[in-house]
Design an enzyme around this catalytic site. Structure first.
Site, PDB file in Angstrom:
ATOM      1  N   GLU A   7      -2.152 -16.215  -5.323  1.00  0.00           N
ATOM      2  CA  GLU A   7      -0.771 -16.659  -5.517  1.00  0.00           C
ATOM      3  C   GLU A   7      -0.757 -18.139  -5.909  1.00  0.00           C
ATOM      4  O   GLU A   7      -1.668 -18.900  -5.573  1.00  0.00           O
ATOM      5  CB  GLU A   7       0.049 -16.468  -4.230  1.00  0.00           C
ATOM      6  CG  GLU A   7       0.068 -15.038  -3.702  1.00  0.00           C
ATOM      7  CD  GLU A   7       0.803 -14.064  -4.595  1.00  0.00           C
ATOM      8  OE1 GLU A   7       1.625 -14.531  -5.413  1.00  0.00           O
ATOM      9  OE2 GLU A   7       0.570 -12.845  -4.477  1.00  0.00           O
ATOM     10  N   ASP A  24     -20.563 -21.229   7.417  1.00  0.00           N
ATOM     11  CA  ASP A  24     -21.496 -22.360   7.362  1.00  0.00           C
ATOM     12  C   ASP A  24     -20.825 -23.697   7.088  1.00  0.00           C
ATOM     13  O   ASP A  24     -21.489 -24.723   6.955  1.00  0.00           O
ATOM     14  CB  ASP A  24     -22.579 -22.105   6.320  1.00  0.00           C
ATOM     15  CG  ASP A  24     -22.031 -22.023   4.890  1.00  0.00           C
ATOM     16  OD1 ASP A  24     -20.787 -21.916   4.734  1.00  0.00           O
ATOM     17  OD2 ASP A  24     -22.831 -22.058   3.946  1.00  0.00           O
ATOM     18  N   THR A  79       7.563  -7.949   8.076  1.00  0.00           N
ATOM     19  CA  THR A  79       7.920  -9.156   7.340  1.00  0.00           C
ATOM     20  C   THR A  79       9.202  -8.931   6.549  1.00  0.00           C
ATOM     21  O   THR A  79       9.566  -7.805   6.215  1.00  0.00           O
ATOM     22  CB  THR A  79       6.799  -9.579   6.387  1.00  0.00           C
ATOM     23  OG1 THR A  79       6.532  -8.531   5.455  1.00  0.00           O
ATOM     24  CG2 THR A  79       5.531  -9.905   7.160  1.00  0.00           C
ATOM     25  N   GLY A 126      -1.525  -6.873   2.160  1.00  0.00           N
ATOM     26  CA  GLY A 126      -2.460  -7.357   1.157  1.00  0.00           C
ATOM     27  C   GLY A 126      -2.979  -8.742   1.498  1.00  0.00           C
ATOM     28  O   GLY A 126      -2.669  -9.319   2.550  1.00  0.00           O
ATOM     29  N   ILE A 169      -2.218 -11.707   4.602  1.00  0.00           N
ATOM     30  CA  ILE A 169      -3.264 -12.338   5.410  1.00  0.00           C
ATOM     31  C   ILE A 169      -3.219 -13.849   5.230  1.00  0.00           C
ATOM     32  O   ILE A 169      -3.318 -14.618   6.203  1.00  0.00           O
ATOM     33  CB  ILE A 169      -4.647 -11.784   5.030  1.00  0.00           C
ATOM     34  CG1 ILE A 169      -4.699 -10.279   5.212  1.00  0.00           C
ATOM     35  CG2 ILE A 169      -5.740 -12.443   5.875  1.00  0.00           C
ATOM     36  CD1 ILE A 169      -5.917  -9.625   4.578  1.00  0.00           C
ATOM     37  N   GLY A 220       0.786  -1.221   0.000  1.00  0.00           N
ATOM     38  CA  GLY A 220       0.000   0.000   0.000  1.00  0.00           C
ATOM     39  C   GLY A 220       0.818   1.272   0.000  1.00  0.00           C
ATOM     40  O   GLY A 220       0.522   2.195   0.745  1.00  0.00           O
TER      41      GLY A 220
END
Length: 329
Positions: free
Chosen positions: A280, A220, A39, A66, A70, A12
């Site tokens: 990825e 669910d 990181t 990004g 996550i 970002g």
């Protein structure tokens, strides 16, 4: 309570790094003794730190970056028997997962402040088993020759609309639309034959669209499985147009649309099926996919859920204009 922010310092336009002191202050005000980890280029740096922090007893792990960041944090936490709560601060290209959690996607500090709402959701996580190797994903698995273009043109393929625009305009890509022979087994059936694309979705947000899976549920225990049978360019564009028109693609005769807890995908006739996990490369099929119900608890804007699947008129008009320029038979 303790929180560990795992952030990608290059995401970002480095907005996360610029706002880190304010973000740390937000979590401190929310009652967490908070520290941060940037990181590194080391493979799975975020995953390793997430696992370490969880095993050290941290109560909250914040993934700031990004969807790739996550995904790594999820891969660090998902195998553990005791998993801390997660929060997300988006700073990527499409920020699909933040969209699913109804977080502000362009303001990292405002996303951090969602912690003050004291709202969470236990999200399903996808598990993949392949020859003794296990991986996890939190949003989307995509398979098929078309999905492989992600690796060739990542700047365009990070966004599904960018991908479709390239599909419409790029003659080179059109020649690469080649169906793959495969068998797909799911909870109440199977399909064998030529396939153009396969999606396994955990949320309703795929590449910035919320209408690919208009009836998605986040907890669910069921994937939404979409199989696009062998299709030419015109047929694929028709499916996309129906998707943009209120999710009508789910009734298309060339589409199989199912809810399922397990999916096994096996290429036939020595065909190759590359797998794209959360944007990825994630290996090649055969693979077994399992939905782990309510596996990780996330900080979320629950008051913003659910929301009807919508897509902007501007996006619709741009796509339709691009299609009209084509001489598609």
């Amino acid at each position: 309570m303790r929180a560990r922010i795992i952030y990608n310092p290059t995401s970002g336009r480095e907005a996360i790094k610029r706002e880190m002191l304010d973000i740390l202050r937000v979590y401190e005000q929310a009652g967490y003794e908070t520290s941060a980890f940037a990181t590194t280029p080391e493979p799975m740096s975020a995953a390793k730190e997430a696992k370490r922090a969880a095993e050290a007893g941290f109560d909250l792990i914040v993934a700031a970056g990004g969807d790739g960041t996550i995904n790594e944090v999820v891969n660090g936490l998902a195998p553990l028997s005791k998993r801390p709560m997660m929060a997300v601060i988006p700073a990527g290209t499409t920020n699909d997962y933040a969209r699913a959690l109804k977080l502000p996607r362009d303001e990292p500090l405002e996303s951090a402040k969602i912690i003050f709402q004291h709202e969470t959701i236990k999200m399903d996580i996808g598990k993949i088993d392949q020859s003794g190797d296990t991986k996890y994903f939190m949003n989307i698995a995509a398979l098929g020759t078309i999905s492989e273009v992600t690796y060739a043109v990542p700047s365009l393929m990070k966004s599904l609309y960018g991908y479709l625009a390239y599909l419409v305009k790029g003659a080179e890509l059109i020649t690469r639309i080649k169906p793959v022979n495969a068998k797909v087994t799911y909870d109440d059936g199977e399909y064998s034959g030529k396939i153009s694309m396969i999606f396994l979705a955990l949320t309703n947000s795929v590449g910035g669209f919320e209408s690919i899976v208009p009836d998605a549920k986040l907890d669910d225990g069921k994937f939404t499985l979409l199989i696009v049978k062998e299709s030419n360019l015109a047929q694929i564009l028709q499916i996309v147009a129906q998707m943009l028109n209120g999710g009508k693609h789910i009734d298309n005769a060339r589409m199989i649309y199912k809810k399922t807890n397990k999916v096994e995908i096996t290429p036939l006739d020595d065909d190759q099926l590359k797998v794209n996990l959360d944007g990825e490369y994630g290996g090649d099929a055969p693979m077994l996919f399992t939905d782990l119900q309510q596996h990780i608890e996330f900080v979320a804007n629950r008051s913003g859920m659910p929301e009807a699947a919508t897509i902007s008129d501007q996006t619709k008009q741009k796509f339709m204009a691009d299609v009209e320029k084509l001489d598609v038979k």
